[in-house]
Each structure stands twice: as structure tokens, then as C-alpha cells.
Design a protein around this motif. Structure first.
Motif, PDB file in Angstrom:
ATOM      1  N   UNK A 101       7.677  25.205  30.149  1.00 45.40           N
ATOM      2  CA  UNK A 101       8.110  24.153  29.236  1.00 45.40           C
ATOM      3  C   UNK A 101       9.100  23.254  29.959  1.00 45.40           C
ATOM      4  N   UNK A 102       8.902  21.954  29.830  1.00 43.31           N
ATOM      5  CA  UNK A 102       9.823  21.019  30.479  1.00 43.31           C
ATOM      6  C   UNK A 102      10.167  19.898  29.513  1.00 43.31           C
ATOM      7  N   UNK A 103      11.417  19.479  29.531  1.00 40.04           N
ATOM      8  CA  UNK A 103      11.789  18.252  28.831  1.00 40.04           C
ATOM      9  C   UNK A 103      12.498  17.357  29.829  1.00 40.04           C
ATOM     10  N   UNK A 104      12.037  16.118  29.937  1.00 39.36           N
ATOM     11  CA  UNK A 104      12.765  15.205  30.824  1.00 39.36           C
ATOM     12  C   UNK A 104      13.611  14.257  29.982  1.00 39.36           C
ATOM     13  N   UNK A 105      14.764  13.967  30.504  1.00 40.53           N
ATOM     14  CA  UNK A 105      15.798  13.245  29.763  1.00 40.53           C
ATOM     15  C   UNK A 105      16.528  12.359  30.775  1.00 40.53           C
ATOM     16  N   UNK A 106      17.042  11.237  30.293  1.00 38.81           N
ATOM     17  CA  UNK A 106      17.865  10.401  31.167  1.00 38.81           C
ATOM     18  C   UNK A 106      18.947  11.263  31.817  1.00 38.81           C
ATOM     19  N   UNK A 107      19.112  11.155  33.132  1.00 44.90           N
ATOM     20  CA  UNK A 107      19.979  12.107  33.843  1.00 44.90           C
ATOM     21  C   UNK A 107      21.440  12.020  33.413  1.00 44.90           C
ATOM     22  N   UNK A 108      21.910  10.828  33.085  1.00 48.71           N
ATOM     23  CA  UNK A 108      23.313  10.728  32.658  1.00 48.71           C
ATOM     24  C   UNK A 108      23.511  11.441  31.327  1.00 48.71           C
ATOM     25  N   UNK A 109      22.502  11.350  30.470  1.00 46.03           N
ATOM     26  CA  UNK A 109      22.611  11.935  29.151  1.00 46.03           C
ATOM     27  C   UNK A 109      22.389  13.441  29.203  1.00 46.03           C
ATOM     28  N   UNK A 110      21.506  13.865  30.092  1.00 46.44           N
ATOM     29  CA  UNK A 110      21.279  15.301  30.237  1.00 46.44           C
ATOM     30  C   UNK A 110      22.590  16.016  30.530  1.00 46.44           C
ATOM     31  N   UNK A 111      23.373  15.445  31.432  1.00 45.56           N
ATOM     32  CA  UNK A 111      24.632  16.082  31.831  1.00 45.56           C
ATOM     33  C   UNK A 111      25.576  16.224  30.643  1.00 45.56           C
ATOM     34  N   UNK A 112      25.686  15.167  29.845  1.00 46.68           N
ATOM     35  CA  UNK A 112      26.632  15.251  28.721  1.00 46.68           C
ATOM     36  C   UNK A 112      26.073  16.123  27.599  1.00 46.68           C
TER      37      UNK A 112
ATOM     38  N   UNK B 141       4.499  14.211  36.368  1.00 45.25           N
ATOM     39  CA  UNK B 141       4.775  14.246  37.802  1.00 45.25           C
ATOM     40  C   UNK B 141       6.155  14.881  37.990  1.00 45.25           C
ATOM     41  N   UNK B 142       7.218  14.055  37.985  1.00 47.54           N
ATOM     42  CA  UNK B 142       8.562  14.594  38.235  1.00 47.54           C
ATOM     43  C   UNK B 142       9.482  14.527  37.023  1.00 47.54           C
ATOM     44  N   UNK B 143       9.405  13.396  36.303  1.00 45.83           N
ATOM     45  CA  UNK B 143      10.325  13.177  35.184  1.00 45.83           C
ATOM     46  C   UNK B 143      10.906  11.769  35.278  1.00 45.83           C
ATOM     47  N   UNK B 144      11.579  11.353  34.229  1.00 47.40           N
ATOM     48  CA  UNK B 144      12.096   9.976  34.201  1.00 47.40           C
ATOM     49  C   UNK B 144      13.299   9.811  35.118  1.00 47.40           C
ATOM     50  N   UNK B 145      13.994  10.909  35.392  1.00 49.90           N
ATOM     51  CA  UNK B 145      15.146  10.820  36.287  1.00 49.90           C
ATOM     52  C   UNK B 145      16.173   9.826  35.783  1.00 49.90           C
TER      53      UNK B 145
END
Lengths: 519, 519
Positions: free
Chosen positions: A110-121, A387-391
Motif C-alpha cells: 500500500x502506498x500513498x503519495x503526498x506533497x513532501x512538505x505536507x507529508x513531513x508536517x 511510478x515514484x510519486x508526486x514528490x
């Protein structure tokens, strides 16, 4: 004193030095783990490999599965090998490697991709661990040194290492003795949660607002393990004519914007993605007319060293040094020269909308494809295959002064060298909307979309960006859709919903997107 | 001294008082105009109406066409009437009214919608006027007073009034004498362009960082025209059971988040869109258990007055007072009491990602529809027909602490009371991506999507949000798409591209989205 002891300035922590074998019992099936690391530098190497060996040797495939939270991708010898051994149940928010992608797209991971700045917070807020006990069970962080009070000097990336050290119930530190201490390169800040947040006082790319170390509650440290495995980030691809032509269009555009008075002569801080086109753009800047430039981006690749060496790049802010093995050699040789012009920040800061908008970053990224109305697909081939994610692309493109996406106009399939058009009627998955993108570029040309309505954008994108092999097909689509939708008073953004993905369907069955007609 | 003279404290500007008839010659076909105003309050009324009368009386339809830049929508008696008289060539970035929508969707009016915070700054950068002489030809701004030095006290909204006063070549001020001077209600700041930008030091919703007036170069003022037409914003719709049930789900969710420790007891600053559901949510808060609440939003509607009166709302920040005629009466009656707890900001600040993320805003908005993977369509019915525009929904939903979208699960068509499902396999236009939305709510239930992969999100959305009349159809779609895509190793986000819009096509031909099957 060994190098390892020497790097651990906190005496009582030296007593927690352990071997990889000794830490294996800490890992239990079902745990939620946080690793340091970012595209792939600064991640733990020795322990993940030892655990993979353990699983492989003892036939534990599928019996030791973890939720894995890492700032972005890490080396394939770790996450991808874990995937091949069925050791990953969940993976947030970005990944890299054939096996992990296979696991994700076949439903095993299972994978969820999320904006990286938001993932951290959101990790700090507990949004990802709310169904798994409320916090990370165990964090594994690569460090280059430990200070006297136990605070951590990170290695070649920051990513979410600070958030992991702050929130994980327990920590294992992988101290890498093949690299120098990176003390001084990082600028660490861990924002308070709302309603107690303060502004991030970064007004220039080189402003520092934090500490050079991550504060750490040493009671949480279960073990310190020595690692002797150097980083190797992405090697650069060879330059190619398509990328050079795209870069040329972008540099011409910059010059015209400077001339029109809409950009300063030294441009604005640049964000550049990874890959051949990004490298060609930087290559163009190395040889181009602009001076006193700055970079505010996610990762620094080898071309940035050339950019520094040219004297044209003054300062770079990023969250990771994604150099190749050769690049790291260059970097270490001129350590003082480079490091006084680089700062590594947490991805929550490097990718933060606040600074991206304030600094007026010029964002440049490559999508899978874009459509005639300027929506872009960055994540899912055919709308379904990850592929990789939105990063960080959304962090930058939504907030940039200028949001630029660049892509070759076509890609080859096995049977047709121009079998895939990267300019389609409608992308089958939207990561970036028409409200976000200012400029689209292919080797065919550049479309400046600012201030244009959808139908005008579509005509310009077809004229400037599409490949001649697909231009008549796209024009026919636009004309027919426009005719049909305007006639029924529904033509702000004309589409033929019954045929809109016909090119993608044709590709699946015929190995090419060249449909015969839209009838 | 007349009220008008009394409101103009700058003596030499009194000499520029003119009638609407006298200013008509300033308007030339093809001009680019900027108006103040925001959903629909604080916009010029007398001059646009006089110009429309002039065009109508003299048969000038199609011969006096303008590019019209306004912060958001304005009263239909102005922009919509202009559209009916073919007076609008282009309209940025949001509008309201049947005639203007007809003009846009039939191709006569060009429109581009853009995130409202970004529209304001891109206007300053010259992105919208680069093909039209580089700046606004003429700005028309509603004011409530003019200070001794010529600076402007705005009226019931801020929007992009500051940007217009700063950038327009010439200005006409409509001074509204039916309203009191609003001096003290606004907090005006006009950010410098990069690289000279500073942080916006707003750390609480009531922090003020600017001035109560807009500085103005009085040489640009061609005329001051008196207006005697009061504002009337949106009247509230009647409450309905569907909205009440949606609000109930949201309030339950807030209570659970407080209990879990992920939200403070007084929640976080609320952003709430317009419409019945938003009003029901505020209504629920008026009667609910939470105290000491705050609001950081775009527009304040009548329900906010109830919210203040309940003693539960401490402070509200917005860019517009969108009260009904009756609401304004209430507002003026308790002027001191309300205005000490309200600040009106420029939309560049009210909708700024920097503050939305820092303050940890809880964003709640209604889309046209959303899909099983949590993409939402806020702008284009059927993917092609423009309603109003994206407005500020993207500013808030991308950056919020919690991003919530709420919608009824179905809407009626002429022939079927549940003919339209608002939960579809794939939205035909994406304004908000799966990377942005945390929670989806219908009257059926609430789906908390945080930390879930696409297939798990889809199952939860179908279970919790879809209407029973469509649940089996959506389930069958998900099952078939999952089966087919996983089998070929492309199933991160399963779809059947050849059938994905079949419900929408069925609606167009049969007046209902209830397709027989997916075969």
C-alpha cells in the motif's frame, strides 16, 4: 580511539554501540518504521541490508512486514530489496525501484503519495500513525556525528530525519564513518504545531533559522551501529539533443522575461527537478548570460558542482546532496569551497509554500505527460500504474513565481519511435491543474500560458509543443470538441468524454497512440 | 457640507467630483479594467450601470468590449448585465451570473480562473496585462472615505483593490455614501515582488500587519463619483436536512479529533465556503460544544453574525463581508461590537498559503462532485461547462491542517430525484487532487482518508459517502477495475479508461447517471 568513538562526543552513548546482528531483535513484524534519507542519500544502509539478509536466510518472506515512512526514495539495495522479500506492507510518500513498484501496482504494497512538505508536517500531527499506535515504533537515522549532549549531526540529506528523531518511540543511529562529519551544513528547524507556529524567517536562500544539529532525547536511542557504506546518489544521464533544445527554449524565455522587466537580471531562485532536461537547463545556465544566480530546490545533482565552478551560482539551498559517487569525490575535494555556499534544510522547509512563494522560486519539473489545457500527470502511467510519486513537484509548481513543466513531445514504444505523445487531449491522472502551470515546453517549442483561457491555451500548446506526428490529431480533437461543446453552450473547456482516452486505449492494444481518427 | 464632501478629507480631490455621465467618455472599447469587489460586496455599482445604460441606449452592444479583472464575483446587475450587452471580452478569475456564464460557455467571453491568492500577485507581476500594454488602463474602486493625503478607505471588501490602486494607470473612485466609513476595519498590505519579499507576520487571526487605508497616488484619480447603492451580498438559503446531516458528521469528526489529541479543544481557525452546507456547519458550531473559536476565511456570511452573537466566535479574518441586506442591517446596528472582532484583508493575504499553513486552518468547501480516489471537480460541470471558477478553494484545501470537502451524495435531474451522483469513478475535471484532500463528507457519512492508499480510499468513500442508489454500481466499477488493473500489474489506482465516463455520458442522453451495467 576509533573513528566511530571519535564521532560520538557523548560518552555514555558510546556504550550503546552495537553490531547490525545485535539490533535485529528490535525489529518485529508489523512495526511502523521511519528512516532518514532522501533521493537516495543519507539513508540507513547497514541495518536494512542486515535485516534483509536475515529474512532471506531464514525464509521469513512475508512474515516480517513493515510500514515504512521515509522522506522520499532511498537506495534500491534497501527499500527495493525489502520489497522483493515482501518486507513492506505500506510505503509513504515516494519510492524508487522495480520491485517496490511491482509490489505497489500488483496490490501487495500500500502506498500513498503526498506533497513532501505536507507529508513531513502531517507525520508530526500523527495523521499517518493514527491507526498504528499513534507514533513511529522505531526510527533509523543515518548520522555523520553525535554531539556531546547526544544531539545528532545528520549526513547528506535532511528529509524528515528531524521529525523521526522527534516522534519515534525508539531510535537506532547508523553512524557513517566513510563520510566526514557534515557539521555546519544543515539548518534544522522543527516547526511547532498550530496554533503556536511562527513565520519561517527565510528571506534569502542562504538565510539560516535553525541549528546545525537535531536535538535528541538520548533515552530513545537503543543502539548506535557503524556503517561503512558510502552514499551514491543519481548518476547523470548523457546529454541528448532533445533536452538541449528544451533547455534552449527555456533560456530564451528567461532572456525575454528579463528584457520585458518581469524578471530581475539574476533571475529568481531556481528549483530544478532531476533528469536529463533539468541537467540540460543547468548546463545552459553554466554557459549562459545570467550571473549571481541562486537555487532553492530539493536535491542538488552533479551539474550543480559545475554550476558552482562556473562562478555563476552563488548559493544553493536543498534537502539532499544527490551526487553520484564521482560527484561526492569532487564535493569532498573542495569541501570548504562548496559547503560555504550550500545549506541543507528539512523537506518541510525546503519545500514549504511559504518560502517558495516569498522567494519567488522559478520551478521546473518533468511530468509523464500534459494535456492541451495544461493539466499534468506526474505519477500514474495510463492513469493507474504508479511510478515514484508526486514528490515535491506540487509544492513548487503551485507556489512558484513561474511554474514550468518540460517534457519531450514524444516517447518511443517497442514498435514505434514516436509511439507515445506527451501532449494528450486529457491526462488520465491529474497531479497539477490548469490553475497551477504557467509555461509548458517540449523540444518543439515553448507555450507561455499566462492569462489565456482554456481554448487559447489548447491552440498554443498544440502549435508550440506537440510533435508533428500528433499535431493534426490533436487539432482535430480540439476542433471537434470545440464545435460540439460550444453548440450546446458548454464549451469553456471543450472535451469529447466518449473518446477522450482513445489514444491511451490505442496504445494499450496497438503499441502506439496514433489512432486513425476521432470518428 | 454634503456627506460626499465630508467623506473626502483631501480638499483638492473634492474638485474631481463628477457625475456618472461625466466619466463615461473615459471608457474606450478594448480597455483593460480593474474593479474592486468580492463575492459581491464592495464593487463599483453606479458607473458600471451607467455605462451599461449608455451601451444599451445607443446600440453599442459588441462595440464597447472590455477585459475585466476583479478579485472575485460582483453583483449580477453589473458584470452579468455587461455580459448580456456583450461588453466583456475577457474576465479573470471568477464570476457569477447566468449571462456571463452563457457568454463564457458559448465562446464569446474568454475566462481564466486562477487561485485567488495567486491571481492578486500575478496581476502585480504584470502576467495578465503583458499582452495589453503592461498594466490596467483604468481602475474603478468603491471607497467609503478618502483621507487627507488622498489615501483610500475601502468599503465592504478588499479583494484586489490595493493591487488595482497600485497598478492602474488611472483610477475612478466610487464613493458610497449609503454606508458608513469603514475606517479601521481593513488591514492593507501590498507585498513587494520577489526577491524583496518579507514574511507576513500574522501568527493569530487577529494580528494586523498593515494600514487601515490604501496609499494612493492622487494624480491617477480622474474622478470621484458618488454612489448611493447599498451592498447586498448573498442571502442565505433555507436550511435543509441533507446539510444538517453533513454538518452533524463534521461536528462528530471534530469531537473525535479533539478526543484523540489531534485538535485543540477550541479547534483551529476555520475556513468555510458559501452555501447551505457551510451555513449548516456554522449553525452546528453555534449550538455545539466548542468555544473560543476563530475564523480565517474569504467571506463572512450572515451566519457569522449568529456565531458572534453566540459568544463562541472570538475573531474572524476575511476579505469580504458578504452579508445579505438584512445582515448588513444587523451589522450596522451593533457596529462597534462586531467590528472589534473582524478584520478585512487583501485576498492575497486572506488566501495566502503562508498563513493558511502556519495558522493550521481547517478548510471546508463544496465541490461539484468528487471521485472514489478523492479528486474533486469544483469548476466545470461535465468537465466542460464553467460555473464560477476555482476561487480560493485551492488556496485553502492545499494548505489546510485538515482539508474537508462536503457535498450531498446525489443531486436531482428533471426526471430523476437522484439522477446525479456526486461520487463518481473519475471526475471529468480535477481542481483538487488526491494529494490535497483529507476528509470527504456527504449526508451518508464521513470518510477520513488520511494515510490510506487509493484502493482503500475508494472502498471507504463508496461505503461512507455514496448514495445507496449508486453504491452497487460504484462497487462494481471498483471491483472490475481492480481485478483488471492488478492482473496486468498496473493497479495502484485502478480504472477502466474505456468506460470511466459512462455515467456522465448516460446523464447527457438519459437524464440520469444510473447506467444499467459496466459491460
Amino acid at each position: 580511539m576509533s573513528i566511530l568513538d571519535d564521532r560520538i562526543a557523548c560518552p555514555h552513548l558510546r556504550e550503546r554501540i552495537k553490531t547490525t546482528r545485535e539490533v535485529l531483535p528490535y525489529f518485529k513484524d508489523g512495526m511502523t518504521l521511519g528512516w532518514s534519507g532522501f533521493t537516495p542519500v543519507g539513508y540507513p544502509k547497514a541495518i536494512p541490508k542486515a535485516l534483509a539478509d536475515h529474512v532471506e536466510k531464514n525464509g521469513l518472506q512475508g512474515k516480517m512486514r513493515f510500514n515504512l515512512l521515509i522522506g522520499a526514495s532511498v537506495g534500491t539495495e534497501t527499500e527495493d530489496r525489502w520489497a522483493s522479500l515482501d518486507m513492506i506492507a505500506r510505503r509513504w510518500p515516494y519510492q524508487s525501484g522495480k520491485n517496490i513498484q511491482k509490489g505497489i501496482n500488483s496490490g501487495r504494497i500500500r502506498m500513498q503519495d503526498k506533497h513532501l512538505s505536507m507529508f513531513a508536517q502531517d507525520l508530526l500531527y500523527g495523521f499517518y500513525t493514527k491507526d498504528f499506535g499513534g507514533s513511529l515504533d522505531l526510527g533509523i537515522v543515518e548520522a555523520s556525528a553525535i554531539k556531546e549532549d547526544g544531539s545528532i549531526i545528520l549526513a547528506g540529506s535532511v528529509g524528515i530525519a528531524g521529525e523521526i528523531i522527534h516522534t519515534a518511540k525508539h531510535l537506532i543511529i547508523e553512524l557513517n564513518t566513510t563520510i566526514p562529519s557534515y557539521e555546519g551544513l544543515h539548518d534544522i528547524v522543527l516547526p511547532e504545531p498550530p496554533p503556536h507556529r511562527r513565520p519561517h524567517m527565510i528571506c534569502k536562500v542562504n538565510d539560516r533559522i535553525g541549528t546545525t544539529y537535531v536535538p535528541c532525547d538520548t533515552d530513545k536511542i537503543l543502539a548506535i551501529v557503524e556503517s561503512r557504506e558510502p552514499d551514491k546518489g543519481r548518476a547523470l544521464g548523457a546529454t541528448d539533443e532533445i533536452s538541449e533544445r528544451i533547455a534552449g527554449h527555456i533560456l530564451d524565455f528567461f532572456q525575454a522575461e528579463v528584457k520585458a522587466g518581469r524578471l530581475p537580471i539574476n533571475l529568481l531562485p531556481l528549483q530544478s527537478g532531476v533528469g536529463n532536461i533539468a541537467n540540460a537547463v543547468v548546463g545552459g545556465l553554466v554557459n549562459g548570460p545570467f550571473c549571481n544566480l541562486s537555487v532553492y530546490t530539493e536535491v542538488l545533482q552533479d551539474t550543480m558542482l559545475d554550476f558552482f565552478d562556473s562562478g555563476k551560482l552563488e548559493y544553493a539551498s536543498a534537502t539532499s546532496l544527490s551526487f553520484s559517487a564521482e560527484g561526492f569525490e569532487r564535493f569532498y575535494k573542495k569541501w570548504d569551497d562548496y559547503t560555504r555556499r550550500i545549506v541543507l534544510r528539512p523537506q518541510q522547509i525546503a519545500n514549504n509554500p511559504e518560502m517558495i512563494r516569498r522567494l519567488g522560486v522559478i520551478a521546473m519539473n518533468t511530468p509523464v505527460e500534459f494535456d492541451i489545457y495544461a493539466h499534468a500527470n506526474s505519477t500514474l502511467v495510463g492513469g493507474t500504474r504508479m511510478i515514484n510519486g508526486i514528490g515535491g513537484s506540487g509544492d513548487f509548481l503551485r507556489n512558484a513565481f513561474l511554474s514550468i513543466m518540460h517534457s519531450p513531445s514524444v516517447r518511443p514504444t517497442k514498435s514505434d519511435p514516436t509511439g507515445i505523445t506527451c501532449v494528450v487531449p486529457m491526462v488520465p491522472h491529474v497531479d497539477h491543474t490548469e490553475h497551477d502551470l504557467d509555461v509548458l515546453v517540449t523540444e518543439q517549442g515553448l507555450a507561455d500560458l499566462r492569462g489565456l483561457c482554456p481554448r487559447d491555451r489548447a491552440q498554443l500548446i498544440i502549435n508550440k509543443c506537440s510533435h508533428p506526428a500528433y499535431r493534426p490529431l490533436l487539432q482535430e480533437y480540439l476542433d471537434r470538441a470545440t464545435h460540439e461543446c460550444l453548440a450546446r453552450g458548454a464549451g469553456h473547456e471543450p472535451h469529447l468524454l466518449d473518446r477522450v482516452f482513445r489514444m491511451q486505449q490505442h496504445l494499450a492494444t496497438h503499441g502506439s497512440m496514433k489512432i486513425g481518427s476521432w470518428d
